[in-house]
Motif scaffolding. Structure first.
Motif, PDB file in Angstrom:
ATOM      1  N   THR A  67       0.827  -1.211   0.000  1.00  0.00           N
ATOM      2  CA  THR A  67       0.000   0.000   0.000  1.00  0.00           C
ATOM      3  C   THR A  67       0.863   1.263   0.000  1.00  0.00           C
ATOM      4  O   THR A  67       0.386   2.361  -0.275  1.00  0.00           O
ATOM      5  CB  THR A  67      -0.980   0.033   1.203  1.00  0.00           C
ATOM      6  OG1 THR A  67      -1.849   1.154   1.058  1.00  0.00           O
ATOM      7  CG2 THR A  67      -0.251   0.181   2.535  1.00  0.00           C
TER       8      THR A  67
ATOM      9  N   ASP B 167      -0.731   1.270  -5.656  1.00  0.00           N
ATOM     10  CA  ASP B 167      -2.132   1.671  -5.448  1.00  0.00           C
ATOM     11  C   ASP B 167      -2.237   3.176  -5.661  1.00  0.00           C
ATOM     12  O   ASP B 167      -1.223   3.833  -5.931  1.00  0.00           O
ATOM     13  CB  ASP B 167      -2.694   1.197  -4.088  1.00  0.00           C
ATOM     14  CG  ASP B 167      -2.262   2.034  -2.888  1.00  0.00           C
ATOM     15  OD1 ASP B 167      -1.444   2.968  -3.052  1.00  0.00           O
ATOM     16  OD2 ASP B 167      -2.745   1.748  -1.770  1.00  0.00           O
TER      17      ASP B 167
ATOM     18  N   THR C 239      -2.714   5.501  -3.618  1.00  0.00           N
ATOM     19  CA  THR C 239      -2.274   6.319  -2.488  1.00  0.00           C
ATOM     20  C   THR C 239      -0.948   5.813  -1.917  1.00  0.00           C
ATOM     21  O   THR C 239      -0.892   5.336  -0.790  1.00  0.00           O
ATOM     22  CB  THR C 239      -3.334   6.282  -1.369  1.00  0.00           C
ATOM     23  OG1 THR C 239      -3.602   4.897  -1.052  1.00  0.00           O
ATOM     24  CG2 THR C 239      -4.631   6.957  -1.771  1.00  0.00           C
ATOM     25  N   PRO C 240       0.133   5.922  -2.703  1.00  0.00           N
ATOM     26  CA  PRO C 240       1.406   5.344  -2.251  1.00  0.00           C
ATOM     27  C   PRO C 240       2.010   6.033  -1.029  1.00  0.00           C
ATOM     28  O   PRO C 240       2.936   5.490  -0.437  1.00  0.00           O
ATOM     29  CB  PRO C 240       2.318   5.497  -3.477  1.00  0.00           C
ATOM     30  CG  PRO C 240       1.710   6.599  -4.264  1.00  0.00           C
ATOM     31  CD  PRO C 240       0.239   6.508  -4.045  1.00  0.00           C
TER      32      PRO C 240
ATOM     33  N   LEU D 209       0.103   6.801   1.640  1.00  0.00           N
ATOM     34  CA  LEU D 209      -0.784   6.485   2.763  1.00  0.00           C
ATOM     35  C   LEU D 209      -0.785   4.987   3.031  1.00  0.00           C
ATOM     36  O   LEU D 209      -0.912   4.185   2.092  1.00  0.00           O
ATOM     37  CB  LEU D 209      -2.243   6.888   2.455  1.00  0.00           C
ATOM     38  CG  LEU D 209      -2.576   8.349   2.199  1.00  0.00           C
ATOM     39  CD1 LEU D 209      -4.067   8.485   1.924  1.00  0.00           C
ATOM     40  CD2 LEU D 209      -2.161   9.205   3.383  1.00  0.00           C
TER      41      LEU D 209
ATOM     42  N   ASP E  90      -3.030   2.741   3.765  1.00  0.00           N
ATOM     43  CA  ASP E  90      -4.481   2.566   3.821  1.00  0.00           C
ATOM     44  C   ASP E  90      -4.845   1.212   3.215  1.00  0.00           C
ATOM     45  O   ASP E  90      -3.961   0.368   3.035  1.00  0.00           O
ATOM     46  CB  ASP E  90      -5.183   3.728   3.094  1.00  0.00           C
ATOM     47  CG  ASP E  90      -4.732   3.828   1.642  1.00  0.00           C
ATOM     48  OD1 ASP E  90      -3.996   2.925   1.163  1.00  0.00           O
ATOM     49  OD2 ASP E  90      -5.114   4.801   0.970  1.00  0.00           O
TER      50      ASP E  90
HETATM   51 CA    CA Z   1      -1.897   3.285  -0.150  1.00  0.00          CA
END
Ligand code: CA
Ligand code: HEB
Length: 354
Positions: A187, A204, A206-207, A209, A211
């Motif tokens: 993630t 993804d 949001t690299p 974060l 999450d």
């Molecule tokens: Ca992420």
């Protein structure tokens, strides 16, 4: 139980710790934040530092030892100590870069190379909002020889190959379920060398974060490549600009792991506890736990910058693909859709000196 534990004051006069061994880590933490992580960012340096822990630690094989061959030493720093040899192994491609960026910091502190690699990643991950606070240990013994080639999983390996490699490396501690937990690391990740025409392609949307978007997005039918097609270990991805590893795709859909994979969708708390737990095992592979000092909360090496936050957990409406239901037992959870415009995820900027 109930024994009084006395906190000592470190020689810097401000920090306190339960274990004297931990005192030097405050300075190391600050040096890393200032001179590797650009003041505390979850950028390529943090991502690559985390990847380095895996590629160092997983290179251990009781199965090889049983055949009378040297099986590698696990989390023993061999990847940096014998960088010339190990970074020429195919699955370690690109790691010479982060080893070089870490080198001057390592040289300024009195910790083993093995400890440094794991601690740097714990500090780096703390810069990623949503991440768990990883448990750090010191006292690892450094490698005296390089790990053999062939022990680090490749993105074109089958799930069977990956499951058995991880199980071997961990004496069974990493079963198929724990393998999914470990992959929460993706993630906060990008690929530089799978398709060299598009370096920094995030895994993804949001690299930066920690999450659960990675678990969501890998379950959506892929429709495009961020760069060229036909790269070994790459399959079609759903979110424009992101790259999907074939191994992530297979494990997300394997009947043994599909439900576990789906269970992380919209479950930030689980992603945190699960990753924290497997990282502890990973970061001590091949080391004698009895010899290690655990830097617990009470040692106050507080490298956790973010508390749990509500992070975006959405199904982007702009996706051309749809969810590929792989878990037979329970349906994919319903998620809010992203009202925003169709987006292409920007590449992660290359690691650079601070
Ligand atoms: Ca992420
Ligand atoms: Fe990973 C990245 C593979 C596991 C962490 N990966 C990555 C990549 C690949 C991989 C191929 C890309 C590279 C380049 O640059 O190109 N992995 C893999 C596999 C496996 C894995 C096959 C088995 C399943 N990982 C893992 C783990 C971890 C990780 C366990 C941790 C712990 N990775 C990672 C990270 C990253 C990666 C963090 C990102 C890096 C950057 O961004 O640079």
């Amino acid at each position: 139980y109930g024994a009084l534990t006395r906190r000592i004051i470190c020689l810097d006069g401000t920090n306190g710790a339960i274990n004297a061994e931990c005192c030097q880590l405050f300075a190391l933490r600050d040096d890393l934040q200032a001179n590797l992580f650009h003041g505390g960012l979850c950028t390529a340096e943090a991502h690559e530092s985390l990847r380095l822990t895996f590629n160092d630690a997983i290179a251990i094989s009781p199965a090889l030892e049983a055949q009378g061959e040297f099986g590698g030493g696990g989390a023993d720093g061999s990847i940096a100590l014998f960088a010339d040899i190990e970074t020429s192994y195919h699955p370690n491609i690109g790691l010479d870069e982060i080893i070089q960026l870490q080198q001057p910091i390592l040289a300024r502190h009195n910790v083993s190379v093995a400890d440094f690699i794991q601690f740097a990643a714990a500090v780096g991950l703390s810069n990623c909002p949503g991440a768990p606070q990883l448990t750090a240990f010191v006292g690892r013994a450094d490698a005296t020889q390089p790990a053999p080639d062939g022990l680090v999983p490749e993105p074109f390996h089958t799930s069977d190959q990956i499951f058995s490699r991880l199980s071997d490396a961990s004496n069974g501690a990493f079963g198929v379920i724990q393998t999914v937990w470990l992959l929460a690391a993706h993630t906060v990740a990008a690929a530089n060398d799978v398709d060299p025409t598009v370096p920094g392609s995030p895994l993804d949307s949001t690299p930066s974060l920690f999450d659960t978007q990675f678990f969501i997005e890998t379950l959506i039918r892929g429709t495009s490549f961020p760069g060229t097609g036909g790269n070994q270990g790459e399959v079609l991805s759903a979110v424009k600009g992101t790259l999907r590893l074939q191994s992530d795709q297979s494990i997300a859909r394997d009947s043994r792991t599909a439900c576990e994979w789906q269970s992380f969708v919209n479950n930030q708390a689980k992603a945190q506890t699960a990753f924290k737990s497997v990282f502890q095992t990973l970061s001590t592979l091949g080391q004698n736990l009895g010899h290690l000092v655990n830097l617990g909360k009470r040692d106050n090496v507080n490298f956790h910058r973010y508390r749990f936050r509500h992070l975006r957990r959405v199904l982007p409406t702009s996706l051309p693909g749809s969810v590929q239901q792989a878990c037979a037992q329970s349906p994919f959870p319903s998620l809010p859709t992203d009202p925003g415009p169709p987006t292409t995820v920007a590449p992660v900027e290359a690691a650079r000196p601070a």
